[in-house]
Design an enzyme around this catalytic site. Structure first.
Site, PDB file in Angstrom:
ATOM      1  N   HIS A  54      63.842  58.698  50.301  1.00  0.00           N
ATOM      2  CA  HIS A  54      63.642  57.257  50.216  1.00  0.00           C
ATOM      3  C   HIS A  54      63.651  56.639  51.614  1.00  0.00           C
ATOM      4  O   HIS A  54      64.012  57.274  52.605  1.00  0.00           O
ATOM      5  CB  HIS A  54      64.726  56.632  49.349  1.00  0.00           C
ATOM      6  CG  HIS A  54      64.537  56.894  47.888  1.00  0.00           C
ATOM      7  ND1 HIS A  54      65.334  56.337  46.920  1.00  0.00           N
ATOM      8  CD2 HIS A  54      63.624  57.659  47.225  1.00  0.00           C
ATOM      9  CE1 HIS A  54      64.932  56.737  45.729  1.00  0.00           C
ATOM     10  NE2 HIS A  54      63.899  57.542  45.890  1.00  0.00           N
ATOM     11  N   GLU A  56      65.533  54.407  53.075  1.00  0.00           N
ATOM     12  CA  GLU A  56      66.806  54.317  53.778  1.00  0.00           C
ATOM     13  C   GLU A  56      67.173  55.647  54.443  1.00  0.00           C
ATOM     14  O   GLU A  56      67.690  55.669  55.566  1.00  0.00           O
ATOM     15  CB  GLU A  56      67.923  53.910  52.806  1.00  0.00           C
ATOM     16  CG  GLU A  56      67.709  52.558  52.152  1.00  0.00           C
ATOM     17  CD  GLU A  56      66.991  52.638  50.811  1.00  0.00           C
ATOM     18  OE1 GLU A  56      67.336  51.864  49.905  1.00  0.00           O
ATOM     19  OE2 GLU A  56      66.078  53.496  50.665  1.00  0.00           O
ATOM     20  N   SER A 174      21.579  49.977  36.737  1.00  0.00           N
ATOM     21  CA  SER A 174      22.544  49.058  37.350  1.00  0.00           C
ATOM     22  C   SER A 174      22.793  49.354  38.826  1.00  0.00           C
ATOM     23  O   SER A 174      23.686  48.770  39.422  1.00  0.00           O
ATOM     24  CB  SER A 174      23.876  49.106  36.593  1.00  0.00           C
ATOM     25  OG  SER A 174      24.425  50.412  36.648  1.00  0.00           O
ATOM     26  N   TRP A 176      21.534  49.238  42.726  1.00  0.00           N
ATOM     27  CA  TRP A 176      22.893  48.763  42.979  1.00  0.00           C
ATOM     28  C   TRP A 176      22.850  47.251  42.907  1.00  0.00           C
ATOM     29  O   TRP A 176      22.083  46.615  43.631  1.00  0.00           O
ATOM     30  CB  TRP A 176      23.395  49.226  44.348  1.00  0.00           C
ATOM     31  CG  TRP A 176      23.591  50.678  44.474  1.00  0.00           C
ATOM     32  CD1 TRP A 176      22.792  51.577  45.118  1.00  0.00           C
ATOM     33  CD2 TRP A 176      24.703  51.407  43.948  1.00  0.00           C
ATOM     34  NE1 TRP A 176      23.336  52.825  45.046  1.00  0.00           N
ATOM     35  CE2 TRP A 176      24.517  52.756  44.328  1.00  0.00           C
ATOM     36  CE3 TRP A 176      25.832  51.075  43.203  1.00  0.00           C
ATOM     37  CZ2 TRP A 176      25.424  53.760  43.997  1.00  0.00           C
ATOM     38  CZ3 TRP A 176      26.727  52.063  42.872  1.00  0.00           C
ATOM     39  CH2 TRP A 176      26.519  53.383  43.258  1.00  0.00           C
ATOM     40  N   ARG A 190      40.273  51.963  44.492  1.00  0.00           N
ATOM     41  CA  ARG A 190      40.500  53.225  43.777  1.00  0.00           C
ATOM     42  C   ARG A 190      41.644  54.001  44.417  1.00  0.00           C
ATOM     43  O   ARG A 190      42.519  54.522  43.717  1.00  0.00           O
ATOM     44  CB  ARG A 190      39.226  54.081  43.799  1.00  0.00           C
ATOM     45  CG  ARG A 190      38.113  53.594  42.897  1.00  0.00           C
ATOM     46  CD  ARG A 190      36.891  54.506  43.015  1.00  0.00           C
ATOM     47  NE  ARG A 190      35.770  54.030  42.200  1.00  0.00           N
ATOM     48  CZ  ARG A 190      34.588  54.604  42.163  1.00  0.00           C
ATOM     49  NH1 ARG A 190      34.345  55.675  42.927  1.00  0.00           N
ATOM     50  NH2 ARG A 190      33.629  54.119  41.389  1.00  0.00           N
ATOM     51  N   ASP A 206      25.996  56.524  32.977  1.00  0.00           N
ATOM     52  CA  ASP A 206      26.045  56.483  34.444  1.00  0.00           C
ATOM     53  C   ASP A 206      26.554  57.782  35.057  1.00  0.00           C
ATOM     54  O   ASP A 206      26.332  58.023  36.242  1.00  0.00           O
ATOM     55  CB  ASP A 206      26.929  55.328  34.917  1.00  0.00           C
ATOM     56  CG  ASP A 206      26.346  53.971  34.552  1.00  0.00           C
ATOM     57  OD1 ASP A 206      25.175  53.927  34.137  1.00  0.00           O
ATOM     58  OD2 ASP A 206      27.071  52.964  34.671  1.00  0.00           O
ATOM     59  N   ARG A 213      35.084  58.233  47.982  1.00  0.00           N
ATOM     60  CA  ARG A 213      34.136  58.893  48.883  1.00  0.00           C
ATOM     61  C   ARG A 213      33.797  58.044  50.111  1.00  0.00           C
ATOM     62  O   ARG A 213      33.549  58.594  51.185  1.00  0.00           O
ATOM     63  CB  ARG A 213      32.821  59.196  48.145  1.00  0.00           C
ATOM     64  CG  ARG A 213      32.987  60.021  46.895  1.00  0.00           C
ATOM     65  CD  ARG A 213      31.644  60.305  46.231  1.00  0.00           C
ATOM     66  NE  ARG A 213      30.892  59.101  45.886  1.00  0.00           N
ATOM     67  CZ  ARG A 213      31.094  58.379  44.786  1.00  0.00           C
ATOM     68  NH1 ARG A 213      32.045  58.726  43.934  1.00  0.00           N
ATOM     69  NH2 ARG A 213      30.361  57.298  44.540  1.00  0.00           N
ATOM     70  N   GLU A 306      36.611  50.028  35.623  1.00  0.00           N
ATOM     71  CA  GLU A 306      35.230  49.833  36.044  1.00  0.00           C
ATOM     72  C   GLU A 306      34.330  50.019  34.827  1.00  0.00           C
ATOM     73  O   GLU A 306      33.406  50.832  34.832  1.00  0.00           O
ATOM     74  CB  GLU A 306      34.872  50.808  37.161  1.00  0.00           C
ATOM     75  CG  GLU A 306      35.720  50.636  38.415  1.00  0.00           C
ATOM     76  CD  GLU A 306      35.270  51.521  39.561  1.00  0.00           C
ATOM     77  OE1 GLU A 306      34.047  51.708  39.739  1.00  0.00           O
ATOM     78  OE2 GLU A 306      36.153  52.052  40.264  1.00  0.00           O
ATOM     79  N   GLY A 308      31.944  48.950  31.340  1.00  0.00           N
ATOM     80  CA  GLY A 308      30.748  48.194  31.033  1.00  0.00           C
ATOM     81  C   GLY A 308      31.092  46.991  30.180  1.00  0.00           C
ATOM     82  O   GLY A 308      32.246  46.568  30.078  1.00  0.00           O
TER      83      GLY A 308
END
Length: 372
Positions: A54, A56, A174, A176, A190, A206, A213, A306, A308
């Site tokens: 921890h 401390e 979709s 971009w 993420r 998708d 990345r 994320e 739809g």
């Protein structure tokens, strides 16, 4: 120390704590700074990894000369733990040192602590002050505090839409809608969340990887809601190098239990190596609230969705969204898939208000951040 000095050192401790974001969950982020009687920093540290030392302890390990601890002040962003977990109790460790004072930003509300660490320190004759930069400390660990209070992850819903409210063209395309800068921001999110989730339609059409990345950071777990448990196993979520980080939420107990059977796994060369969470079936769909509770049981304190149209709308309708991150691109489609539908709101007096919100520009897009 003056009140101004207390705030300076606590701010330093909060900055240290932030370094643990994405790596310490389901524990909170904690930072610690040790200041000598003369006003010099003699040790500092933060909780770096779940299961490791921890804050401390890491700060105390930096102290070169134990004599410098005499009458020192310890600044810590969260009440020191008072129980044996994966590590020994920090409150007792501090009590055994010749320090004079401990300054704590906020009390730990978890059942195993909840003031016991502060009481232990005071009983050992150490001066304890609390509430220094408490608001900032709570904001730092808002996901963990939500997890403790409600027994489900803090859920952030990300949507990228055109100016006229569409997330996909009539042909389903979709990519971009949002800008490169917006997509990079999502990858940062993420890395900071314990898990990222999509619905079965998004997974199927998708075929996302949901990986980090575009930036450097930790790869989160990946959650897909697949009620009938019928998604093909050649999708990225089930076949890439992070397959074991994938969690499937399903109401098809028989089919999923067959695949999870250890004997059957031995006979199959391409079985699913991730985790399966079973929930009840309600109106043909997997029960979302139950799924969120079970994700909490898996140590997931923060969840980035994320999804739809269907998943986003279902979460909003059930009051399961804590924060909305809505990217609005300067583009028009005029048709296709709307971002949100069917919230069962028919009158203006039933409209869903935001508790607070702000706007910022990311690339060419405008980002609305709203707390529900």
């Amino acid at each position: 120390m003056t009140a101004k000095q207390d705030k300076i050192w606590m701010q330093r401790a909060l900055s240290l704590a932030e370094k643990g974001r994405g790596y310490v969950s389901p524990n909170p982020m904690v930072g610690c700074v040790i200041v000598s009687e003369e006003g010099d920093v003699i040790g500092e540290g933060y909780h770096e990894r779940y299961g490791k030392a921890h804050a401390e302890v890491n700060a105390m390990n930096q102290v070169d000369d134990a004599d410098n601890l005499k009458n020192a002040t310890v600044y810590v962003t969260l009440e020191p733990c008072s129980h044996h977990g994966k590590t020994p109790p920090c409150a007792q460790m501090l009590a055994d040192k010749p320090i004079k004072r401990v300054v704590v930003a906020m009390k730990d509300p978890s059942e195993k602590v909840n003031g016991r660490g502060l009481e232990l320190l005071r009983n050992e004759g150490i001066d304890v002050d609390t509430g220094i930069l408490q608001k900032e400390a709570k904001e730092l660990n808002e996901c963990w505090l939500h997890y403790i209070e409600f027994n489900r992850p803090f859920i952030t819903l990300k949507i990228a839409q055109t100016a006229d409210g569409y997330i996909a063209a009539p042909n389903g395309d979709s990519k971009w809608i949002s800008s490169k800068e917006s997509r990079e921001k999502v990858h940062i999110w993420r890395s900071q969340n314990d898990a990222v989730m999509v619905g079965r339609n998004t997974a199927l059409h998708d075929n996302p990887s949901l990986t980090v990345r575009l930036v450097e950071g930790r790869q989160p777990k990946r959650v897909v809601i697949d009620g009938p448990f019928e998604l093909p196993r050649n999708l990225n979520l089930f076949s890439d190098q992070f397959e074991e980080k994938t969690i499937v939420i399903t109401h098809n107990r028989k089919k999923s239990k067959d695949e999870a059977d250890p004997m059957l796994k031995m006979l199959q060369s391409n079985y699913f190596r991730g985790e399966i969470i079973h929930v009840e079936k309600v109106n043909g769909h997997s029960r979302l609230k139950e799924g969120m509770r079970k994700l909490a049981d898996h140590g997931i304190t923060s969840l980035l969705v994320e999804g739809g149209q269907q998943l986003s709308s279902a979460l909003l309708k059930r009051g399961l969204v804590d924060r909305l991150q809505l990217f609005i691109a300067p583009k028009l489609l005029g048709g296709g898939t709307k971002s949100i539908v069917n919230l069962d709101i028919n009158r203006m007096e039933d409209i869903v208000p935001f508790r607070d919100h702000n706007w910022q520009q990311t690339g060419q897009d405008i980002l609305l951040t709203a707390n529900l």
